[in-house]
Enzyme design. Sequence first.
Site, mmCIF file in Angstrom:
data_model
loop_
_atom_site.group_PDB
_atom_site.id
_atom_site.type_symbol
_atom_site.label_atom_id
_atom_site.label_comp_id
_atom_site.label_asym_id
_atom_site.label_seq_id
_atom_site.Cartn_x
_atom_site.Cartn_y
_atom_site.Cartn_z
ATOM 1 N N GLY A 141 35.437 125.929 30.408
ATOM 2 C CA GLY A 141 35.880 126.397 31.712
ATOM 3 C C GLY A 141 37.385 126.520 31.739
ATOM 4 O O GLY A 141 38.088 125.843 30.986
ATOM 5 N N GLN A 200 45.684 127.276 35.409
ATOM 6 C CA GLN A 200 45.919 126.695 34.090
ATOM 7 C C GLN A 200 46.656 127.656 33.158
ATOM 8 O O GLN A 200 47.206 127.229 32.144
ATOM 9 C CB GLN A 200 44.596 126.272 33.441
ATOM 10 C CG GLN A 200 43.938 125.083 34.116
ATOM 11 C CD GLN A 200 42.638 124.742 33.433
ATOM 12 O OE1 GLN A 200 41.597 125.280 33.766
ATOM 13 N NE2 GLN A 200 42.711 123.851 32.443
ATOM 14 N N CYS A 249 39.938 118.089 29.596
ATOM 15 C CA CYS A 249 40.556 119.256 30.220
ATOM 16 C C CYS A 249 41.548 119.891 29.258
ATOM 17 O O CYS A 249 42.317 119.185 28.599
ATOM 18 C CB CYS A 249 41.259 118.829 31.505
ATOM 19 S SG CYS A 249 42.048 120.176 32.393
ATOM 20 N N LEU A 250 41.532 121.211 29.194
ATOM 21 C CA LEU A 250 42.475 121.929 28.341
ATOM 22 C C LEU A 250 43.916 121.702 28.775
ATOM 23 O O LEU A 250 44.833 121.820 27.964
ATOM 24 C CB LEU A 250 42.150 123.426 28.336
ATOM 25 C CG LEU A 250 40.783 123.803 27.763
ATOM 26 C CD1 LEU A 250 40.531 125.293 27.933
ATOM 27 C CD2 LEU A 250 40.672 123.385 26.305
ATOM 28 N N HIS A 297 34.976 120.845 38.556
ATOM 29 C CA HIS A 297 36.210 120.601 37.802
ATOM 30 C C HIS A 297 37.159 121.798 37.935
ATOM 31 O O HIS A 297 38.341 121.626 38.225
ATOM 32 C CB HIS A 297 35.858 120.359 36.330
ATOM 33 C CG HIS A 297 37.029 120.135 35.437
ATOM 34 N ND1 HIS A 297 37.323 118.902 34.909
ATOM 35 C CD2 HIS A 297 37.972 120.979 34.956
ATOM 36 C CE1 HIS A 297 38.413 118.999 34.158
ATOM 37 N NE2 HIS A 297 38.822 120.255 34.156
ATOM 38 N N GLU A 298 36.637 123.012 37.753
ATOM 39 C CA GLU A 298 37.492 124.210 37.808
ATOM 40 C C GLU A 298 37.960 124.504 39.233
ATOM 41 O O GLU A 298 39.102 124.918 39.443
ATOM 42 C CB GLU A 298 36.777 125.420 37.203
ATOM 43 C CG GLU A 298 36.403 125.265 35.736
ATOM 44 C CD GLU A 298 37.530 124.796 34.832
ATOM 45 O OE1 GLU A 298 38.706 125.118 35.094
ATOM 46 O OE2 GLU A 298 37.245 124.096 33.841
ATOM 47 N N HIS A 335 40.947 122.554 40.070
ATOM 48 C CA HIS A 335 42.194 123.168 39.587
ATOM 49 C C HIS A 335 42.758 124.145 40.618
ATOM 50 O O HIS A 335 43.973 124.242 40.782
ATOM 51 C CB HIS A 335 41.965 123.914 38.272
ATOM 52 C CG HIS A 335 41.998 123.050 37.062
ATOM 53 N ND1 HIS A 335 43.132 122.377 36.654
ATOM 54 C CD2 HIS A 335 41.032 122.753 36.156
ATOM 55 C CE1 HIS A 335 42.856 121.706 35.544
ATOM 56 N NE2 HIS A 335 41.591 121.910 35.224
#
Length: 187
Positions: free
Chosen positions: A49, A54, A106-107, A148-149, A152
Amino acid sequence: MAELKILTYPDPFLMKKAVTASEAELGSEQLKTLLSDMIETMRSASGIGLAAPQVGVGVRAIVLDVPIDVEDSEGEVRQKYGTNILKLVNPTIEASSGTTKFEEGCLSVPGVKAEVKRAEKVTLKAFDENGNAVSFDADGLLAIALQHEIDHLDGVLFIDRLGRIKRDLIKRKLRKALSEEEHGAVL
């Protein structure tokens, strides 16, 4: 398509709330290009994701490629990627139920994983890349990834959902690692 740079903690852009895409932006070529670039970036980073903030874009857009369980010819369950690609604009969670805990990473927070409490099931409303309204129910990993996304998009990282002591410890470690990286490790 182009691979975009993924921002990492403590970049202040990650803590900003993204703006809603306007009706004129929905289905636009610019938004479609962003979503395609986000898919390429997410895959290149081996993520499931990615949210627009991000990659330094303050619009409410997310992409996901959550693996789904499929049975092979012997009845063995395997995870398959690339069959559940979602490109969503202005996503909102309309309803949620149950609770679950899942170890998330997480990225934008590389090298950190922690167990996070989330809703077990969600009902989501959004627009697809063509500007069409979509609505669906999700559970399991897809529900977790959506939450989660969307966090963000609201300037919230998964580490912000941890207890204060654990969160502060992780943030200190991340800042220290960044400082050592920028100034060279002191031996």
